[in-house]
Scaffold this active site. Structure first.
Site, PDB file in Angstrom:
ATOM      1  NE  ARG A   1      -3.868   1.479   2.871  1.00  0.00           N
ATOM      2  CZ  ARG A   1      -3.967   2.591   3.581  1.00  0.00           C
ATOM      3  NH1 ARG A   1      -2.932   3.085   4.219  1.00  0.00           N
ATOM      4  NH2 ARG A   1      -5.124   3.213   3.656  1.00  0.00           N
TER       5      ARG A   1
ATOM      6  CB  SER B   1     -12.159  -1.951   1.840  1.00  0.00           C
ATOM      7  OG  SER B   1     -10.781  -2.159   1.859  1.00  0.00           O
TER       8      SER B   1
ATOM      9  CE  LYS C   1      -8.837   3.840   4.965  1.00  0.00           C
ATOM     10  NZ  LYS C   1      -9.309   2.724   4.156  1.00  0.00           N
TER      11      LYS C   1
HETATM   12  N1  TZP Z   1      -8.314  -0.027   6.459  1.00  0.00           N
HETATM   13  C1  TZP Z   1      -9.172  -0.015   7.482  1.00  0.00           C
HETATM   14  S1  TZP Z   1      -8.405   0.262   8.951  1.00  0.00           S
HETATM   15  C2  TZP Z   1      -6.866   0.347   8.199  1.00  0.00           C
HETATM   16  C3  TZP Z   1      -7.016   0.174   6.837  1.00  0.00           C
HETATM   17  C4  TZP Z   1      -5.950   0.202   5.849  1.00  0.00           C
HETATM   18  C5  TZP Z   1      -5.608   0.606   8.946  1.00  0.00           C
HETATM   19  C6  TZP Z   1      -5.060  -0.620   9.596  1.00  0.00           C
HETATM   20  O1  TZP Z   1      -3.893  -0.309  10.297  1.00  0.00           O
HETATM   21  P1  TZP Z   1      -3.611  -0.875  11.769  1.00  0.00           P
HETATM   22  O2  TZP Z   1      -2.317  -0.206  12.166  1.00  0.00           O
HETATM   23  O3  TZP Z   1      -3.457  -2.351  11.656  1.00  0.00           O
HETATM   24  O4  TZP Z   1      -4.762  -0.444  12.625  1.00  0.00           O
END
Ligand code: TZP
Ligand code: MG
Length: 215
Positions: free
Chosen positions: A47, A116, A145
């Site tokens: 990503r 997603s 995020k």
């Molecule tokens: N999509 C939903 S939450 C997220 C993404 C890319 C972030 C996930 O990161 P982490 O650090 O595992 O919470």
């Protein structure tokens, strides 16, 4: 292609810019990917929201090279063109990315497409549209995020899982302390960024996450 989604690493090239991780300066994302795979990561998604196309492509080619022969599929986030160009196993798309039907047309039947979702309706639509797997999130609150979407919790993840037959990974705020709750929600896997990239030892973090999820 039969894929084990148990421990899905989202290798976010922007992670070290966003989050202050002690000692993170200059940490090599490709090296962390390799360590995580040694620790048991079963899928790697690359990503890179902030990288220029050419840099993302270069990173993707190198990630594909590192993962060749490991049996661990490489999934590219957002970019169907980069997925094709680097010979990735597939692509991961959000609700605002290229529509699933269009991506399927370009990628063909043999590549993996993940979608997603935050709701049961989105999950059903993804399955009906031919998605190979779903990422349900945010499962828990996360600082990684920025999102206005409601947190699903294990209950919400379970509702998504029960609504579809394709594999479901949970994403967002997952760590060793809550991985077992996601397992109990019957999810097929946990997808993480910070729990691996932010750990002092990516390999050990992957091992511990896998154990926590499988317990
Ligand atoms: N999509 C939903 S939450 C997220 C993404 C890319 C972030 C996930 O990161 P982490 O650090 O595992 O919470
Ligand atoms: Mg996206």
């Amino acid at each position: 292609m039969l894929v084990d989604y148990a421990l899905y690493l989202v290798a976010d090239a922007d992670f070290f810019k966003k989050i202050a991780v002690p000692g993170a300066a200059g940490r090599d994302l490709l090296g962390l990917i390799v360590e995580a795979v040694r620790g048991g990561a079963t899928v790697v998604q690359l990503r890179a929201k902030a990288l220029p196309f050419r840099e993302f492509l270069d990173l993707a080619l190198r990630a594909a090279d590192r993962l060749a022969g490991t049996g661990v599929p490489l999934i590219i986030n957002d970019r169907v063109d980069i997925a094709l160009a680097c010979g990735a196993a597939g692509v991961h798309l959000g609700q605002e990315d290229m529509p699933l039907a269009m991506a399927r047309k370009i990628l063909g039947r043999d590549r993996i497409i993940g979608i997603s979702v935050n709701t049961v309706e989105e999950a059903r639509a993804a399955e009906a549209g031919g998605a190979d797997y779903i990422a349900a999130g945010p499962a828990f609150a996360t600082a990684t995020k920025e999102t206005a979407l409601p947190v699903l919790g294990p209950e919400g993840v379970g509702s998504v899982k029960r609504a579809v037959r394709i594999p479901v990974v949970a994403i967002g705020g997952i760590s060793v302390t809550n991985a077992a709750e996601i397992r109990r929600a019957a999810a097929d896997g946990i997808a993480v960024i910070s729990a691996i990239l932010g750990a002092p030892d990516a390999r050990q973090a992957a091992e511990e996450l896998k154990r926590a999820f499988q317990r």
